[in-house]
Design a protein around this motif. Structure first.
Motif, PDB file in Angstrom:
ATOM      1  N   ALA A 230       0.572  -1.097   0.265  1.00  0.00           N
ATOM      2  CA  ALA A 230       0.126   0.183  -0.411  1.00  0.00           C
ATOM      3  C   ALA A 230       0.850   1.459  -0.149  1.00  0.00           C
ATOM      4  N   HIS A 231       1.850   1.310   0.857  1.00  0.00           N
ATOM      5  CA  HIS A 231       2.936   2.229   0.774  1.00  0.00           C
ATOM      6  C   HIS A 231       3.577   2.681  -0.557  1.00  0.00           C
ATOM      7  N   VAL A 232       4.621   1.843  -1.440  1.00  0.00           N
ATOM      8  CA  VAL A 232       5.100   1.262  -2.862  1.00  0.00           C
ATOM      9  C   VAL A 232       4.279   1.855  -3.484  1.00  0.00           C
ATOM     10  N   PHE A 233       2.870   1.770  -4.002  1.00  0.00           N
ATOM     11  CA  PHE A 233       1.871   1.970  -4.376  1.00  0.00           C
ATOM     12  C   PHE A 233       0.803   2.647  -4.117  1.00  0.00           C
ATOM     13  N   PRO A 234       0.668   4.027  -3.990  1.00  0.00           N
ATOM     14  CA  PRO A 234       0.135   4.734  -3.383  1.00  0.00           C
ATOM     15  C   PRO A 234      -1.111   5.421  -3.872  1.00  0.00           C
ATOM     16  N   GLU A 235      -0.973   4.812  -5.932  1.00  0.00           N
ATOM     17  CA  GLU A 235      -2.136   4.875  -6.403  1.00  0.00           C
ATOM     18  C   GLU A 235      -3.269   3.345  -6.864  1.00  0.00           C
ATOM     19  N   SER A 236      -2.452   3.023  -5.966  1.00  0.00           N
ATOM     20  CA  SER A 236      -3.709   1.100  -6.311  1.00  0.00           C
ATOM     21  C   SER A 236      -4.133   1.611  -5.216  1.00  0.00           C
ATOM     22  N   THR A 237      -5.182   0.557  -5.086  1.00  0.00           N
ATOM     23  CA  THR A 237      -6.185  -0.103  -3.910  1.00  0.00           C
ATOM     24  C   THR A 237      -5.626  -1.656  -3.919  1.00  0.00           C
ATOM     25  N   VAL A 238      -5.401  -2.024  -2.921  1.00  0.00           N
ATOM     26  CA  VAL A 238      -4.937  -3.881  -2.178  1.00  0.00           C
ATOM     27  C   VAL A 238      -6.504  -4.194  -2.262  1.00  0.00           C
ATOM     28  N   SER A 239      -6.722  -5.275  -2.608  1.00  0.00           N
ATOM     29  CA  SER A 239      -7.622  -6.222  -2.719  1.00  0.00           C
ATOM     30  C   SER A 239      -7.058  -7.947  -2.147  1.00  0.00           C
ATOM     31  N   VAL A 240      -7.086  -8.232  -1.229  1.00  0.00           N
ATOM     32  CA  VAL A 240      -6.643  -9.167  -0.661  1.00  0.00           C
ATOM     33  C   VAL A 240      -7.926 -10.080  -0.497  1.00  0.00           C
ATOM     34  N   TYR A 241      -8.425 -11.310  -0.792  1.00  0.00           N
ATOM     35  CA  TYR A 241      -8.569 -12.314  -1.162  1.00  0.00           C
ATOM     36  C   TYR A 241      -8.236 -13.521  -0.007  1.00  0.00           C
ATOM     37  N   LEU A 242      -9.277 -14.047   1.055  1.00  0.00           N
ATOM     38  CA  LEU A 242      -9.312 -14.588   2.428  1.00  0.00           C
ATOM     39  C   LEU A 242      -9.493 -15.568   2.666  1.00  0.00           C
ATOM     40  N   GLU A 243      -8.743 -16.996   2.972  1.00  0.00           N
ATOM     41  CA  GLU A 243      -9.431 -18.227   3.551  1.00  0.00           C
ATOM     42  C   GLU A 243      -9.920 -17.536   4.664  1.00  0.00           C
ATOM     43  N   THR A 244     -11.179 -18.603   4.635  1.00  0.00           N
ATOM     44  CA  THR A 244     -12.225 -18.337   6.178  1.00  0.00           C
ATOM     45  C   THR A 244     -11.594 -19.510   7.295  1.00  0.00           C
ATOM     46  N   ILE A 245     -11.141 -20.757   7.246  1.00  0.00           N
ATOM     47  CA  ILE A 245     -10.636 -21.919   7.427  1.00  0.00           C
ATOM     48  C   ILE A 245      -9.273 -22.649   7.659  1.00  0.00           C
ATOM     49  N   HIS A 246      -9.114 -21.987   6.662  1.00  0.00           N
ATOM     50  CA  HIS A 246      -7.493 -23.434   5.843  1.00  0.00           C
ATOM     51  C   HIS A 246      -6.652 -21.784   5.824  1.00  0.00           C
ATOM     52  N   GLY A 247      -6.029 -20.785   6.244  1.00  0.00           N
ATOM     53  CA  GLY A 247      -4.726 -19.716   6.301  1.00  0.00           C
ATOM     54  C   GLY A 247      -5.010 -19.195   7.621  1.00  0.00           C
ATOM     55  N   ASN A 248      -4.142 -18.336   7.706  1.00  0.00           N
ATOM     56  CA  ASN A 248      -3.361 -17.250   8.093  1.00  0.00           C
ATOM     57  C   ASN A 248      -3.593 -16.248   8.078  1.00  0.00           C
ATOM     58  N   PRO A 249      -4.766 -15.401   8.217  1.00  0.00           N
ATOM     59  CA  PRO A 249      -5.393 -14.393   7.930  1.00  0.00           C
ATOM     60  C   PRO A 249      -4.504 -13.103   8.878  1.00  0.00           C
ATOM     61  N   PRO A 250      -4.832 -12.091   8.080  1.00  0.00           N
ATOM     62  CA  PRO A 250      -3.749 -10.701   9.014  1.00  0.00           C
ATOM     63  C   PRO A 250      -3.966 -10.096  10.174  1.00  0.00           C
ATOM     64  N   VAL A 251      -4.722 -10.671  11.189  1.00  0.00           N
ATOM     65  CA  VAL A 251      -5.327 -10.365  12.057  1.00  0.00           C
ATOM     66  C   VAL A 251      -5.877  -8.937  12.915  1.00  0.00           C
ATOM     67  N   ASP A 252      -4.085  -8.681  13.427  1.00  0.00           N
ATOM     68  CA  ASP A 252      -3.873  -7.916  14.239  1.00  0.00           C
ATOM     69  C   ASP A 252      -3.550  -6.032  13.081  1.00  0.00           C
ATOM     70  N   ILE A 253      -3.540  -6.325  12.186  1.00  0.00           N
ATOM     71  CA  ILE A 253      -2.867  -5.476  10.873  1.00  0.00           C
ATOM     72  C   ILE A 253      -4.161  -3.992  10.616  1.00  0.00           C
ATOM     73  N   ALA A 254      -3.554  -3.038  11.408  1.00  0.00           N
ATOM     74  CA  ALA A 254      -3.986  -1.495  11.250  1.00  0.00           C
ATOM     75  C   ALA A 254      -4.514  -1.411  10.267  1.00  0.00           C
TER      76      ALA A 254
END
Length: 881
Positions: A230-254
């Motif tokens: 998000a910082h190095v591509f300031p003109e972009s939107t970042v869309s992230v697709y998460l696994e709900t059961i079998h993944g490690n999501p960024p639960v503490d992201i600011a």
């Protein structure tokens, strides 16, 4: 985008001979039952696997108990990394082509279909291929990963390069775009001096990126990499697709306004299933959309700093990715990654699973000693460590496939990195699986290292000479062979000898500091005749017994029919449980291995017959040479060559072969089919174009070798010894069966004549020289079931075998026993009254066309057994004495 079966769709027909694979996790059962089996079937023999050392440690001794090919059909080594060893590469090489598959899947069920994975590939078949520079860069990346590996595991990698004409001697430029066509460019990204993150930023124009899409199962807990994007591509939107059961999501992201999270389950691709299973996301896809192009990064790295690193520091994981620059393709649409819902989610509402794949380096574990190779040749084990071992005293522990200790060897401090010891004689070698090192307190201080069977793995060398044998072995192993393949193979071996002008050029090789002489051709492909010349050297006897093509081909044939027998037994057991027992004739029809052979023309049929005739002629010449070498012990090679000859004979006699001819009918060319016996039963005793002549000549000369030579060689290695004893038993069974059938056929046609006593004397001689207990009914049933012979009375053959007892020859007045020749027929006594000499006959002696017998061209003194050219020669010799 169409889904494909990764390994199954590799080009076959022996296009590739070697395959080097890297993986994080490894499933031994999946690999042997699926991956290796398919590779072997496609002609790949030289197979090497490199896995994360910690993950491999968890599998060895836990999931290796019932596997069979480990250490002998392929090698697998752990690779140590500060973080995780995580690249997923399949590097295939042939003599003239290269193929690399790269992606996200491990060598597991999940990685090969059960999970959502993404793979792509590169291919080259000539120096001008635009993809070759990229393949070469991958090759040197792989070599850098395996630089600490020792022993035959690294030799196998050298074999790959030595038998490919496209790989360069020096690396190319790295991490640069290469143009594939007008629309696509590719660059390779991997952690080395710089990070994947830094390499990515060097290749992408930061200000042009308008959209970032990430599909990935594992993230930093605090989403650090996502925040960096998000910082190095300031003109972009970042869309992230998460696994709900079998993944490690960024639960503490600011919270970050330009980063949005969505459910993977709403993506079109997520709905595709594997058989009846729902699939979890394991692919790692990073999509960057610019104004005039799109970038797609795929491979092994998850969305973590451990995988990508930072601009100033490489990631702690070993990772591999490929960056595509694409001009005219909607990548998201093509890959089926369009989401059906725009509903955003909060990652804080999700749960992280156990940290895996290097996302938590603190849990990786560190060993103080790294084993980087272990080889076994016979009972001698050589172990390699990455660095000298700093303990005053330490132990090498040898374990079986279930993790049970077999032996402990104590060593004291030294600066060595190579250690050798001998496996105890009481331990069965087929149980020896792996090594680990413990300190004096019994604490394990090293990784686990599988012990390679160097003898078996050396057979997988894809050199052009050895590859000839490998092709036939793979055909037999994959059940795609016929008996004409055997004929063609031995004809090719002989042609190689002729190309060398039948002489062995000598070169010097180094073996443990000693010089040995070796053929410039591979040991595996020198002819049987050439092998006989080398058997006077004990060093070569051992090499030949392990590597020569006769042993390897008979091993494959033996195991093929053994496995077939097991399948028959299992099938009969199932039929019994189902109440469906087939009759004997139905059973034979069900398991027939006599494939219908169709040849393209009458000339091809005739050529195959001539080739077979030449094979038998060459074999008889070799036996003649062997008889002339006094006191040469009969070796495993002699027995295997003989078994191949007799087995093939029994499978082509009375065998009907179809061939095609073209005829002109009504001004039209039409194809007509013909059927003809490949080898008839009857013919001249001296001729090799019939079953009778071949049996009398081959078994006759083999029998003379049994008597003339100094018996069977002794083998110290118990595995080889057991095999030798089993093959000697088969030699006796096949010989007696063949002679019994010959006798039966000539009784049926009333043409037995002189052959009767020859058959009986040869049979009796074999009993005397090959002292093995054989269940003749059981063995004869097996031999007959897989032969092409017709109208055979099995009971009569079995009765004949059991009749040939010690008492059989006691009252034979027309027989003469000679220490050098065995039991012979007396053709003439000289003089008739009170004879001093006899003229004897027996198959294996020169054939006398006038008398229609095999007769010794010398007189035998009855009292001493000495041989004389004539009575005059005897008188002259007596006067000298």
């Amino acid at each position: 985008m169409k889904e494909r079966r990764l390994i199954f769709e590799l080009p076959g027909n022996h296009k590739f001979h070697s395959c080097m694979m890297t993986t994080f996790s490894f499933d031994f059962h999946h690999f042997e039952s699926q991956v290796m089996r398919v590779l072997k079937k496609k002609g790949v023999s030289n197979i090497s696997v490199f896995a994360d050392s910690k993950m491999l440690d968890e599998s060895i001794g836990f999931s290796t108990g019932n596997i069979h090919a480990i250490n002998s059909a392929y090698s697998i080594n752990g690779v140590h990394s500060k973080g995780a060893f995580h690249p997923k590469l399949i590097f295939c090489a042939g003599h003239k082509q290269l193929l690399v598959l790269f992606g996200s899947g491990n060598l597991t069920n999940g990685g090969h279909g059960k999970s959502h994975e993404l793979f792509s590939g590169l291919y080259a078949q000539d120096k001008e291929s635009p993809q070759l520079p990229l393949i070469n860069e991958i090759w040197y990346y792989l070599r850098s990963l395996t630089k600490t590996t020792k022993g035959i595991s690294i030799e196998k990698i050298d074999w790959l390069k030595a038998n490919n004409n496209l790989l360069p001697d020096s690396p190319q430029q790295r991490h640069l775009f290469h143009k594939i066509d007008d629309d696509i460019e590719l660059a390779l990204l991997y952690n080395e001096g710089s990070s994947i993150y830094k390499q990515l930023l060097d290749l992408i124009s930061k200000d042009e990126i308008k959209e970032v899409n990430i599909y990935c199962p594992f993230y930093d807990r605090d989403g650090r990499l996502l925040l960096s994007f998000a910082h190095v591509f300031p003109e972009s939107t970042v869309s992230v697709y998460l696994e709900t059961i079998h993944g490690n999501p960024p639960v503490d992201i600011a919270s970050q306004h330009s980063i949005n999270f969505y459910l993977w389950n709403n993506v079109k691709r997520a709905k595709s299933t594997f058989k009846n299973f729902e699939r979890k996301l394991h692919a790692k896809i990073f999509h960057f959309k610019a104004t005039d192009c799109e970038y797609l990064l795929i491979g092994s790295p998850n969305a973590t700093i451990a995988a990508f690193g930072t601009e100033g520091q490489r990631g702690i994981n070993e990772e591999f990715a490929v960056l595509y620059k694409i001009k005219s393709l909607d990548v998201i649409q093509e890959l089926g990654l369009v989401s059906k819902s725009n509903k955003k989610i909060n990652p804080k509402d999700l749960i992280r699973i156990t940290d895996i794949e290097g996302s938590d380096p603190k849990k990786l574990g560190v060993k103080s000693i790294y084993l980087v190779g272990a080889d076994r040749l016979g009972r001698k084990v050589t172990a390699y460590t990455q660095n000298p071992i700093g303990y005053k005293s330490f132990n090498f522990r040898v374990l079986d496939y279930w993790g049970e200790i077999l032996q402990i060897e104590n060593f004291h401090f030294s600066n060595e990195k190579v250690f050798q010891f001998v496996i105890g004689i009481s331990i069965e070698l087929n149980q020896v699986a792996y090594l680990e090192i413990s300190d004096d307190a019994g604490q394990i201080v090293s990784n686990k290292q599988l012990i390679n069977n160097a003898d078996q793995l050396s057979r997988t060398n894809p050199s052009k000479e050895n590859y000839l044998t490998l092709q036939l072995e793979n055909k037999i192993d994959s059940e795609e062979w016929n008996d004409l393949d055997i004929i063609n193979f031995f004809n090719t071996i002989k042609n190689l000898e002729i190309e060398e002008n039948s002489t062995l050029k000598e070169t010097v090789i180094q073996t443990e500091g000693e010089e040995e002489k070796s053929s410039t051709r591979s040991i595996s492909t020198i002819s049987y005749s050439q092998a006989i010349e080398l058997m006077h050297d004990p060093n070569f006897v051992e090499q030949l017994s392990r590597q020569h093509h006769t042993v390897r081909i008979w091993d494959s044939i033996y195991y093929y029919f053994n496995n077939l027998e097991k399948r028959i037994e299992d099938s009969d057991h199932d039929d019994e449980e189902d109440g469906d027992i087939s009759s004997g004739s139905e059973k034979n029809e069900r398991v027939s291995t006599l494939q219908h052979i169709v040849l393209s023309s009458e000339k091809v049929f005739s050529d195959r017959q001539k080739q077979y005739l030449q094979i038998i002629t060459n074999y008889l010449k070799a036996l003649e040479k062997s008889v002339q070498i006094k006191k040469r012990k009969i070796s495993l090679i002699d027995v295997c060559q003989y078994l191949i000859i007799v087995k093939t004979l029994l499978r082509i006699t009375q065998r009907t072969i179809e061939y095609k001819t073209q005829v002109k009918i009504d001004n039209k060319i039409k194809t007509k089919s013909h059927q003809q016996e490949f080898l008839p039963v009857y013919g001249g005793y001296e001729e090799l174009n019939n079953f009778t002549g071949i049996v009398l000549n081959t078994i006759g000369k083999f029998n003379l070798m049994l008597y003339y030579n100094g018996g069977f060689e002794s083998i110290s290695d118990e595995y080889q010894c057991k095999k030798f004893e089993e093959y000697k038993k088969l030699t006796l069974a096949y010989s007696i069966f063949t002679l019994a059938i010959l006798r039966q056929k000539h009784l049926q046609s009333n043409t037995l004549l002189n052959a009767k006593i020859w058959i009986e004397s040869l049979t009796f001689d074999l009993f005397q020289k090959i002292k093995q207990k054989v269940d003749y009914r059981l063995q004869f049933e097996k031999i007959l079931q897989y032969s092409s012979l017709r109208n055979i009375d099995l009971n009569e053959a079995v009765t004949f075998a059991y009749e040939m007892t010690d008492q059989f020859f006691q009252n034979r007045t027309n027989c003469f026993y000679h220490d050098q020749f065995g039991y012979c027929q007396i053709e003439k006594r000289i003089p008739d009254n009170n004879p001093k000499f006899v003229k004897i006959s027996k198959p294996g002696f020169p054939y006398d066309e006038f008398d229609d017998i095999f007769t010794l061209d010398k007189l035998v003194e009855m009292q001493t057994g000495r041989l004389f050219e004539s009575k005059q020669h005897f008188k002259k010799q007596s006067q000298k004495e």
